[in-house]
Write an enzyme that holds these catalytic residues in place. Structure first.
Site, short mmCIF file in Angstrom:
data_model
loop_
_atom_site.label_atom_id
_atom_site.label_comp_id
_atom_site.label_asym_id
_atom_site.label_seq_id
_atom_site.Cartn_x
_atom_site.Cartn_y
_atom_site.Cartn_z
N ASP A 57 0.83 -1.20 0.00
CA ASP A 57 0.00 0.00 0.00
C ASP A 57 0.87 1.25 0.00
O ASP A 57 2.04 1.23 0.35
CB ASP A 57 -0.90 0.03 1.24
CG ASP A 57 -1.82 -1.17 1.32
OD1 ASP A 57 -2.16 -1.72 0.26
OD2 ASP A 57 -2.20 -1.54 2.45
N TYR A 119 5.68 -9.66 8.03
CA TYR A 119 5.42 -8.24 8.15
C TYR A 119 5.55 -7.81 9.61
O TYR A 119 5.37 -8.63 10.53
CB TYR A 119 4.00 -7.90 7.69
CG TYR A 119 3.81 -7.83 6.19
CD1 TYR A 119 3.94 -6.62 5.51
CD2 TYR A 119 3.49 -8.96 5.46
CE1 TYR A 119 3.75 -6.54 4.14
CE2 TYR A 119 3.30 -8.90 4.08
CZ TYR A 119 3.43 -7.69 3.43
OH TYR A 119 3.25 -7.62 2.07
#
Length: 275
Positions: A57, A119
């Site tokens: 993103d 992540y």
């Protein structure tokens, strides 16, 4: 190498996502893919098609982002490494760095050859601030039940339908994802900083940010404690928590072998820095 022979190159990058509108090239916005394509053309006068391991993103950071492409260049790996970093830093003035470059088999695919990703999301819960850490965290000023927060993250572990945790414009056909492990800890020096490490076989658009936002809303008594488990059943995004901001998220590592993945999952301690 013959004049018309292509070779498959694998490059590993890191970057600060603040000034990029994500990885994937898009019209009218500046992306990492555009920056790398431009730098490669400056170096080699060659236009290539980049295949990234993830879209990422806008605003998300990368500690270890892998991409591959086919090229005819005869430049040495060392010249590519030094040349691209020189272009990024001295010519384009971008906060992006090439860590490694190598030749790989022709069937290597940065996205489809991966069998897992790691992540990290950072939350800063407090009124004091840190010049470097706080800007890379979601600064949550409301009171959080830390024990409840850590407990809620464990509800995500396992294989579930994450439809309720994806962006409304996510076009993925397969919403069934497996979370291998979630490790939560406080920063060893700054306890205001909460570090959430997440390993999974794949992630939907905004999935981690929605997971984090929902867990935080539960820990701050804005949502019922059964919100996550119920979300796997009703699959309705509107009944879940907020989407946590992008700047707290970093892609830490991409795994291309079971040995790498299992070694990371078995680790007991993790480097506390954002990268």
């Amino acid at each position: 190498m013959e004049e018309n022979e292509y070779q498959n190159f694998k490059l590993t990058f890191s970057w600060n996502g603040e000034k990029f509108h994500g990885y994937q090239q898009q019209p009218n916005v500046f992306t990492v893919q555009e920056a790398i394509s431009k730098a490669w053309f400056i170096l080699t006068k060659e236009t290539v098609t980049l295949t990234g391991c993830s879209r990422l993103d806008a605003g998300v950071h990368a500690n270890c982002f892998v991409l591959n492409f086919q090229s005819r260049t005869k430049y040495s790996l060392d010249r590519i490494l030094k040349g691209l970093n020189g272009i990024f830093h001295s010519h384009l003035h971008l906060d992006i760095s090439l860590y490694s470059v190598e030749h790989v088999e022709s069937d290597f695919h940065a996205r489809f050859s991966a069998n897992g990703k790691h992540y990290r999301y950072l939350i800063w819960n407090g009124f004091s601030e840190h010049a470097f850490l706080t800007r890379r965290c979601w600064h949550v000023r409301s009171k959080l039940d830390k024990s409840e927060l850590f407990l809620q993250f464990q509800n995500y572990v396992g294989e579930h339908d994450f439809s309720a945790f994806r962006a409304v414009d996510c076009g993925a056909k397969n919403t069934q994802k497996k979370i291998y492990k979630i490790h939560t800890q406080f920063h060893p020096v700054y306890p205001e900083c909460i570090i959430i490490d997440i390993w999974g076989d794949g992630f939907l658009k905004n999935m981690i940010r929605n997971m984090v936002g929902t867990a935080v809303d539960i820990a701050s008594n804005k949502l019922p404690k059964n919100t996550i488990t119920e979300g796997f059943l009703h699959k309705n995004r509107n009944q879940m928590g907020v989407c946590a901001p992008a700047w707290g998220l970093t892609l830490m590592q991409v795994f291309y072998s079971d040995i790498e993945l299992n070694s990371s999952l078995k680790a007991q301690t993790f480097f506390p820095s954002p990268c």
